[in-house]
Write a protein that holds these residues in place. Structure first.
Motif, PDB file in Angstrom:
ATOM      1  N   GLN A   7       0.769  -1.115  -0.008  1.00 49.48           N
ATOM      2  CA  GLN A   7       0.043   0.030  -0.011  1.00 49.48           C
ATOM      3  C   GLN A   7       0.948   1.327   0.065  1.00 49.48           C
ATOM      4  O   GLN A   7       1.846   1.398   0.808  1.00 49.48           O
ATOM      5  N   GLU A  61       3.891   0.325   2.305  1.00 48.78           N
ATOM      6  CA  GLU A  61       3.736  -0.588   3.507  1.00 48.78           C
ATOM      7  C   GLU A  61       3.520  -2.116   2.910  1.00 48.78           C
ATOM      8  O   GLU A  61       2.733  -2.089   2.191  1.00 48.78           O
ATOM      9  N   VAL A  92       0.875  -8.469   4.788  1.00 48.91           N
ATOM     10  CA  VAL A  92       0.888 -10.007   4.326  1.00 48.91           C
ATOM     11  C   VAL A  92      -0.600 -10.234   4.112  1.00 48.91           C
ATOM     12  O   VAL A  92      -1.567 -10.008   4.403  1.00 48.91           O
ATOM     13  N   ARG A  93      -0.643 -11.280   3.072  1.00 52.43           N
ATOM     14  CA  ARG A  93      -2.021 -11.909   2.608  1.00 52.43           C
ATOM     15  C   ARG A  93      -1.710 -13.534   2.679  1.00 52.43           C
ATOM     16  O   ARG A  93      -0.593 -13.801   2.339  1.00 52.43           O
ATOM     17  N   PRO A  97      -4.934 -10.573   7.063  1.00 56.47           N
ATOM     18  CA  PRO A  97      -4.048 -10.891   8.156  1.00 56.47           C
ATOM     19  C   PRO A  97      -4.749 -11.018   9.711  1.00 56.47           C
ATOM     20  O   PRO A  97      -4.533 -11.793  10.456  1.00 56.47           O
ATOM     21  N   VAL A 157       8.373 -12.527   5.356  1.00 57.31           N
ATOM     22  CA  VAL A 157       7.415 -11.531   4.952  1.00 57.31           C
ATOM     23  C   VAL A 157       8.561 -10.505   4.504  1.00 57.31           C
ATOM     24  O   VAL A 157       8.666  -9.574   3.676  1.00 57.31           O
ATOM     25  N   ASN A 197       5.739  -4.761   9.012  1.00 56.48           N
ATOM     26  CA  ASN A 197       5.027  -4.726  10.556  1.00 56.48           C
ATOM     27  C   ASN A 197       5.840  -5.779  11.407  1.00 56.48           C
ATOM     28  O   ASN A 197       6.205  -6.893  10.807  1.00 56.48           O
ATOM     29  N   ASP A 199       3.137   2.474  15.352  1.00 54.43           N
ATOM     30  CA  ASP A 199       1.844   2.295  14.642  1.00 54.43           C
ATOM     31  C   ASP A 199       0.576   2.306  15.383  1.00 54.43           C
ATOM     32  O   ASP A 199       0.764   2.430  16.612  1.00 54.43           O
ATOM     33  N   ARG A 236      -6.041   5.250  12.065  1.00 53.63           N
ATOM     34  CA  ARG A 236      -7.184   5.240  11.044  1.00 53.63           C
ATOM     35  C   ARG A 236      -8.587   5.910  11.953  1.00 53.63           C
ATOM     36  O   ARG A 236      -9.197   6.838  11.573  1.00 53.63           O
ATOM     37  N   GLU A 251      -2.708   7.479   8.936  1.00 55.49           N
ATOM     38  CA  GLU A 251      -3.133   6.171   8.155  1.00 55.49           C
ATOM     39  C   GLU A 251      -4.911   6.295   7.896  1.00 55.49           C
ATOM     40  O   GLU A 251      -5.610   7.036   8.531  1.00 55.49           O
ATOM     41  N   GLY A 252      -5.181   5.412   7.000  1.00 56.91           N
ATOM     42  CA  GLY A 252      -6.552   5.438   6.445  1.00 56.91           C
ATOM     43  C   GLY A 252      -7.240   6.737   6.035  1.00 56.91           C
ATOM     44  O   GLY A 252      -8.595   6.921   6.150  1.00 56.91           O
ATOM     45  N   GLU A 291      -9.366   8.298   3.532  1.00 50.95           N
ATOM     46  CA  GLU A 291     -10.493   7.898   2.613  1.00 50.95           C
ATOM     47  C   GLU A 291     -11.127   8.989   1.777  1.00 50.95           C
ATOM     48  O   GLU A 291     -11.793   8.607   0.669  1.00 50.95           O
ATOM     49  N   GLY A 335      -3.730   5.457   2.546  1.00 50.51           N
ATOM     50  CA  GLY A 335      -5.240   5.295   2.821  1.00 50.51           C
ATOM     51  C   GLY A 335      -5.914   4.898   1.409  1.00 50.51           C
ATOM     52  O   GLY A 335      -5.136   4.904   0.539  1.00 50.51           O
ATOM     53  N   PHE A 336      -7.089   4.450   1.490  1.00 50.82           N
ATOM     54  CA  PHE A 336      -7.814   3.874   0.179  1.00 50.82           C
ATOM     55  C   PHE A 336      -8.037   4.951  -0.716  1.00 50.82           C
ATOM     56  O   PHE A 336      -8.161   5.022  -1.921  1.00 50.82           O
ATOM     57  N   PRO A 369      -4.152  -1.610  -0.409  1.00 53.01           N
ATOM     58  CA  PRO A 369      -2.940  -2.563  -0.680  1.00 53.01           C
ATOM     59  C   PRO A 369      -3.163  -3.441  -2.114  1.00 53.01           C
ATOM     60  O   PRO A 369      -4.025  -3.847  -2.435  1.00 53.01           O
TER      61      PRO A 369
HETATM   62  N1  LIG Z   1     -10.686   0.866   6.308  1.00 52.03           N
HETATM   63  C1  LIG Z   1      -9.363   1.138   5.639  1.00 52.03           C
HETATM   64  N2  LIG Z   1      -8.549   0.367   5.812  1.00 52.03           N
HETATM   65  C2  LIG Z   1      -7.290   0.896   5.417  1.00 52.03           C
HETATM   66  C3  LIG Z   1      -7.204   1.920   4.902  1.00 52.03           C
HETATM   67  N3  LIG Z   1      -5.862   1.944   4.692  1.00 52.03           N
HETATM   68  C4  LIG Z   1      -5.311   0.990   5.006  1.00 52.03           C
HETATM   69  N4  LIG Z   1      -6.100   0.126   5.495  1.00 52.03           N
HETATM   70  C5  LIG Z   1      -5.644  -0.863   6.215  1.00 52.03           C
HETATM   71  O1  LIG Z   1      -5.226  -0.737   7.313  1.00 52.03           O
HETATM   72  C6  LIG Z   1      -4.110  -1.654   7.725  1.00 52.03           C
HETATM   73  C7  LIG Z   1      -2.943  -1.226   8.125  1.00 52.03           C
HETATM   74  O2  LIG Z   1      -2.135  -1.810   8.363  1.00 52.03           O
HETATM   75  P1  LIG Z   1      -1.755  -1.756  10.000  1.00 52.03           P
HETATM   76  O3  LIG Z   1      -2.319  -0.729  10.869  1.00 52.03           O
HETATM   77  O4  LIG Z   1      -0.286  -1.958  10.212  1.00 52.03           O
HETATM   78  O5  LIG Z   1      -2.319  -2.989  10.530  1.00 52.03           O
HETATM   79  C8  LIG Z   1      -2.067  -4.457  10.157  1.00 52.03           C
HETATM   80  C9  LIG Z   1      -0.776  -5.023  10.843  1.00 52.03           C
HETATM   81  O6  LIG Z   1      -1.002  -4.803  12.109  1.00 52.03           O
HETATM   82  C10 LIG Z   1      -1.140  -6.551  10.758  1.00 52.03           C
HETATM   83  N5  LIG Z   1      -0.175  -6.981   9.521  1.00 52.03           N
HETATM   84  C11 LIG Z   1      -0.389  -6.924   8.098  1.00 52.03           C
HETATM   85  N6  LIG Z   1       0.715  -7.403   7.653  1.00 52.03           N
HETATM   86  C12 LIG Z   1       1.477  -7.860   8.667  1.00 52.03           C
HETATM   87  C13 LIG Z   1       2.825  -8.455   8.791  1.00 52.03           C
HETATM   88  O7  LIG Z   1       3.445  -8.786   7.677  1.00 52.03           O
HETATM   89  N7  LIG Z   1       3.213  -8.728   9.930  1.00 52.03           N
HETATM   90  C14 LIG Z   1       2.739  -8.570  11.055  1.00 52.03           C
HETATM   91  N8  LIG Z   1       3.283  -8.852  12.252  1.00 52.03           N
HETATM   92  N9  LIG Z   1       1.485  -7.782  11.212  1.00 52.03           N
HETATM   93  C15 LIG Z   1       0.842  -7.472  10.030  1.00 52.03           C
HETATM   94  O8  LIG Z   1      -2.474  -6.739  10.415  1.00 52.03           O
HETATM   95  C16 LIG Z   1      -3.046  -5.490  10.281  1.00 52.03           C
HETATM   96  C17 LIG Z   1      -4.394  -5.423   9.278  1.00 52.03           C
HETATM   97  O9  LIG Z   1      -3.690  -5.323   7.881  1.00 52.03           O
HETATM   98  P2  LIG Z   1      -4.429  -5.320   6.615  1.00 52.03           P
HETATM   99  O10 LIG Z   1      -5.757  -5.986   6.752  1.00 52.03           O
HETATM  100  O11 LIG Z   1      -3.783  -5.280   5.556  1.00 52.03           O
HETATM  101  O12 LIG Z   1      -5.308  -3.752   6.718  1.00 52.03           O
HETATM  102  C18 LIG Z   1      -4.410  -2.668   6.664  1.00 52.03           C
HETATM  103  C19 LIG Z   1      -4.804  -1.815   5.422  1.00 52.03           C
HETATM  104  O13 LIG Z   1      -5.256  -2.517   4.453  1.00 52.03           O
HETATM  105  C20 LIG Z   1      -8.380   2.807   4.632  1.00 52.03           C
HETATM  106  O14 LIG Z   1      -8.079   3.909   4.084  1.00 52.03           O
HETATM  107  N10 LIG Z   1      -9.470   2.463   5.053  1.00 52.03           N
END
Ligand SMILES: Nc1nc2c(ncn2[C@@H]2O[C@@H]3COP(=O)(O)O[C@H]4[C@@H](O)[C@H](n5cnc6c(=O)[nH]c(N)nc65)O[C@@H]4COP(=O)(O)O[C@H]3[C@H]2O)c(=O)[nH]1
Length: 712
Positions: free
Chosen positions: A476, A490, A493-494, A505, A525, A550, A612, A636, A669-670, A672, A690-691, A696
């Motif tokens: 993203q 950023e 992971v998926r 995640p 990752v 992360n 974060d 966010r 962050e976030g 929109e 953000g979106f 992402p």
């Molecule tokens: N509604 C909304 N959401 C937005 C917007 N912009 C970004 N996001 C979402 O916010 C999350 C940002 O990542 P995070 O706070 O680090 O929060 C991450 C992070 O804490 C964790 N994560 C993701 N990848 C990894 C990784 O490789 N390792 C670890 N340890 N944690 C991870 O999972 C969390 C969620 O990841 P994602 O589902 O990818 O969700 C991401 C992203 O898709 C927006 O405008 N609106």
């Protein structure tokens, strides 16, 4: 007459010997017997001499003798030659005014007397019946006593050999003979103990009095073949109770009524103590002395039974597991580990009420039954109180030791099925509590088992996903609000699941952390992200492009994490400043020591650190001075509200101002909407994500976006 033992005498149960010189009287009595159903033969003699001759050869069923006879007095029969009254009953007849003679006869051994009259002589058969019944009674008793005397003699010998005390209770006089040995056993001198039953009962432990009384009553009423009862009795010398075995046997009349009971007292204290110790050991944990699982199950089953009987009865099972006990054991040694377990056991006992049960299941696991709670949340309150008590510092062998407990609660009421399932439920809730971190308390919910099963499948799937490289990274963009250009990405992971498709995640990171798979996943990752960054920097000629990755709290457990990251940068020839590691504030607060070492190592190497979800956790700003954070990522939840809610706006404004003062970078962050972007620009927020800019993206889409060089 000679004694029956030296003379052959035939007993004649159908004959009555009547000694009467008055013929009219003799006739009257004989006639009276004519209609008697037993058909007695009345053998009449006139003198004492004749009577003696007859008695030489026959023992009649009854002798009826006139007091005044031609050659002496009827009573002489009783006085001479170790007397007739010892072999058969003798009734004496006296005349009017001779009643004093009748009394004398009774003293001499006559079983009864009559004062002669037509009525008494005519009623002689009735007198005979009564007298014979009485005689039968006496005979029985004499025989029983003879047998008893014999067995008592044997018993006394045996009792002496085994050191027992003897007692003999005469139920008719209600007096008790206590042998000198018995008195000595109870700490009394010869004349000290009263000859009453109460004297002995007064020494019986109040908890055993009922038992002893019931055992005696049951034997007296014929319910048990003999008396046998174990009870504690006070020793007069040392005022201690000792276990005694009381045995006894009743002696009864032919109609079963007991008139005497005799028996022994045996000191069984040592045997009883050994038995109790064995019993205790079988049901208790040796280290802490707490009940073990077996006893716990028993108590729990009782609660369940009670719950089935009483509708309003509520109870709870707590399953408690110490967090990081292994660390204490491994670092400070098993002795300290054992001491810790004992101290925890003491604190648990301290924190509970009398009716509650604490047990040690084994290892660092404990169980508690809260008996009779009023409301569900009472169990929660007690569990939290226990958790707080366990958390307080321990001083063990000169060391200060800390531990916390994760506690699961299962509530029991009348619909709870079994003790095992309640423990299992509390255990499941405890695991859920542990997943939250240390020192949590969790109440069991029915869905948890289902969750647990699902988690098991998920865990297997995840292991396979890692092995088959099903995990991938999406990117993203992070945008500079000054230039409007992409500064970096950023890495998120998926999981490309073969059946479920793309999994986010939030659905698997908690489990990955719980199972320890997080380290392998984190490395994977990081490697993908670094390799991708290196490729874009070179191929697209973007040498300053950055990547944020992360890092989870659980990854700190790996002490060489900082070294691994450095190696990775070296392998892909990346500038340390191009890599930013994102950590949450909670992670810093909970792992202060591990975290600060890790962060120091990164800082020394020039790797950036982003905080974060800023503002959502402890929000303690003090660590911003001590930890070299170079970016704050505003959560966010604040950004999404900033155009609608003045509070949200204020928070974002304050964070940006604070960061500026501390010379720390900020990413919102976030984002929109254009409105949010406009406000952020107005607040001079340096970076955003953000979106609104982009969701992402997979590698190809992210690369396409980069190549298109968008500007916002
Ligand atoms: N509604 C909304 N959401 C937005 C917007 N912009 C970004 N996001 C979402 O916010 C999350 C940002 O990542 P995070 O706070 O680090 O929060 C991450 C992070 O804490 C964790 N994560 C993701 N990848 C990894 C990784 O490789 N390792 C670890 N340890 N944690 C991870 O999972 C969390 C969620 O990841 P994602 O589902 O990818 O969700 C991401 C992203 O898709 C927006 O405008 N609106």
């Amino acid at each position: 007459m000679s004694t029956p033992s030296t003379q052959v005498v035939s007993a004649d149960a159908k004959t009555i010997l009547l000694i009467e010189d008055d013929e009219a009287h003799a006739l009257l009595i004989r006639r009276a017997f004519e209609s008697h159903p037993e058909g007695y033969v009345i053998d009449v003699v006139r003198t004492l001499r004749e009577a003696r001759d007859t008695l030489e050869h026959h023992v009649p069923a009854l002798v009826i003798a006139d007091y005044r006879l031609p050659d002496g007095e009827g009573v002489e029969l009783l006085q001479v030659q170790s007397n007739t009254a010892s072999v058969c009953p003798v009734v004496i007849m006296t005349g009017h005014g001779d009643e004093h003679l009748a009394v004398e006869s009774m003293r001499a051994g006559a079983i009864d007397y009559i004062v002669k009259s037509d009525a008494t002589m005519g009623g002689m058969p009735r007198t005979a019946d009564r007298v014979l019944r009485e005689w039968h009674h006496i005979e029985q008793r004499r025989k029983a006593e003879q047998a008893l005397a014999l067995s008592e003699e044997r018993y006394a010998l045996a009792a002496k050999a085994v050191n027992d005390g003897l007692w003999d209770w005469n139920l008719e006089t209600n007096t008790v003979y206590y042998s000198p040995r018995l008195k000595a056993m109870l700490g009394f001198a010869e004349g000290d103990l009263d000859d009453t039953l109460d004297a002995a009962f007064g020494l019986v432990h109040e908890g055993d009095v009922g038992l002893l009384r019931a055992a005696i009553d049951s034997h007296l009423s014929g319910g048990t073949p003999h008396l046998e009862c174990e009870c504690r009795m006070l020793n007069n010398n040392d005022s201690d109770f000792r276990w005694m075995m009381i045995r006894g046997l009743a002696v009864r009349y032919s109609d079963g009524v007991a008139y005497r009971m005799a028996g022994s007292l045996t000191d069984i204290h040592e045997r009883k103590r050994a038995e109790q110790q064995l019993h205790h050991d079988a049901l208790h944990d040796v280290l802490t002395g707490l009940p073990n699982r077996a006893l716990f199950m028993d108590r729990l089953s009782r609660c369940l039974e009670r719950a089935r009987r009483c509708d309003n009865y509520l109870f709870a099972v707590l399953f408690l597991d110490l967090d990081r006990f292994k660390v204490v054991n491994d670092s400070l040694g098993h002795t300290v580990g054992d001491e810790l377990l004992k101290s925890v056991a003491d604190r648990l006992l301290d924190s509970l009420r009398d009716g509650d049960t604490v047990c040690r299941f084994g290892g660092d696991e404990f169980g508690v039954v809260l008996d009779g709670i009023d409301r569900e949340d009472e169990a929660m309150q007690i569990a939290k109180r226990i958790a707080q008590r366990v958390e307080q510092t321990y001083r063990l062998s000169g060391d200060e030791v800390f531990t916390t407990a994760s506690i699961g609660i299962a509530l029991g009421s009348n619909d709870a099925d079994s003790a095992e399932s309640l423990i299992h439920n509390a255990d499941t809730a405890m695991f859920r509590a542990k997943a939250h971190g240390r020192g949590y308390v969790e109440l069991f919910k029915g869905t948890m088992h289902m969750d647990a099963l699902q988690q098991l499948h998920l865990e297997n799937d995840l292991r396979r996903a890692l092995a088959h490289e099903e995990l991938t990274v999406f990117y993203q963009p992070i945008v500079s609000l000054e230039s409007g250009r992409i500064e970096g990405f950023e890495a998120l992971v998926r999981w490309q699941h073969p059946e479920k498709g793309l999994v986010l995640p939030c659905e698997f990171i908690p489990l990955v952390e719980e199972t320890g798979l997080i380290n392998a996943m984190g490395r994977y990752v990081l490697k993908l992200a670094c390799a991708q960054l290196r490729e874009w920097q070179h191929r697209l000629l973007l040498p300053d492009l950055t990547i944020s990755v992360n890092i989870s709290a659980k990854q700190f457990v790996e002490s060489d994490l900082a070294d691994q990251i450095k190696k990775m940068l070296h392998e892909y020839a990346l500038k340390p400043a191009c890599l930013k590691l994102e950590i949450t504030e909670n992670l810093i607060m909970e792992n202060t020591e591990d975290a600060s070492q890790f962060v120091e190592a990164l800082y020394e190497h020039g790797i950036g650190l982003a905080m974060d979800d800023f503002g959502t956790g402890y929000s303690s700003l003090s660590y911003l001075h001590s930890i070299p954070v170079d970016t704050l990522k505003i959560d966010r939840s604040f950004v999404s509200q900033m155009d609608t809610d003045s509070n949200g706006f204020e928070i974002v404004r304050t964070i940006i101002a604070l960061a500026r003062t501390l010379k720390i970078n900020v990413t919102a962050e976030g984002v929109e909407s254009i409105d949010q972007l406009t406000l952020l620009r107005a607040l001079q927020c340096p970076m955003a994500q953000g979106f609104y800019f982009s969701k992402p993206l997979d590698v190809a889409s992210a690369e396409a976006l980069l190549i298109s060089r968008p500007s916002w």
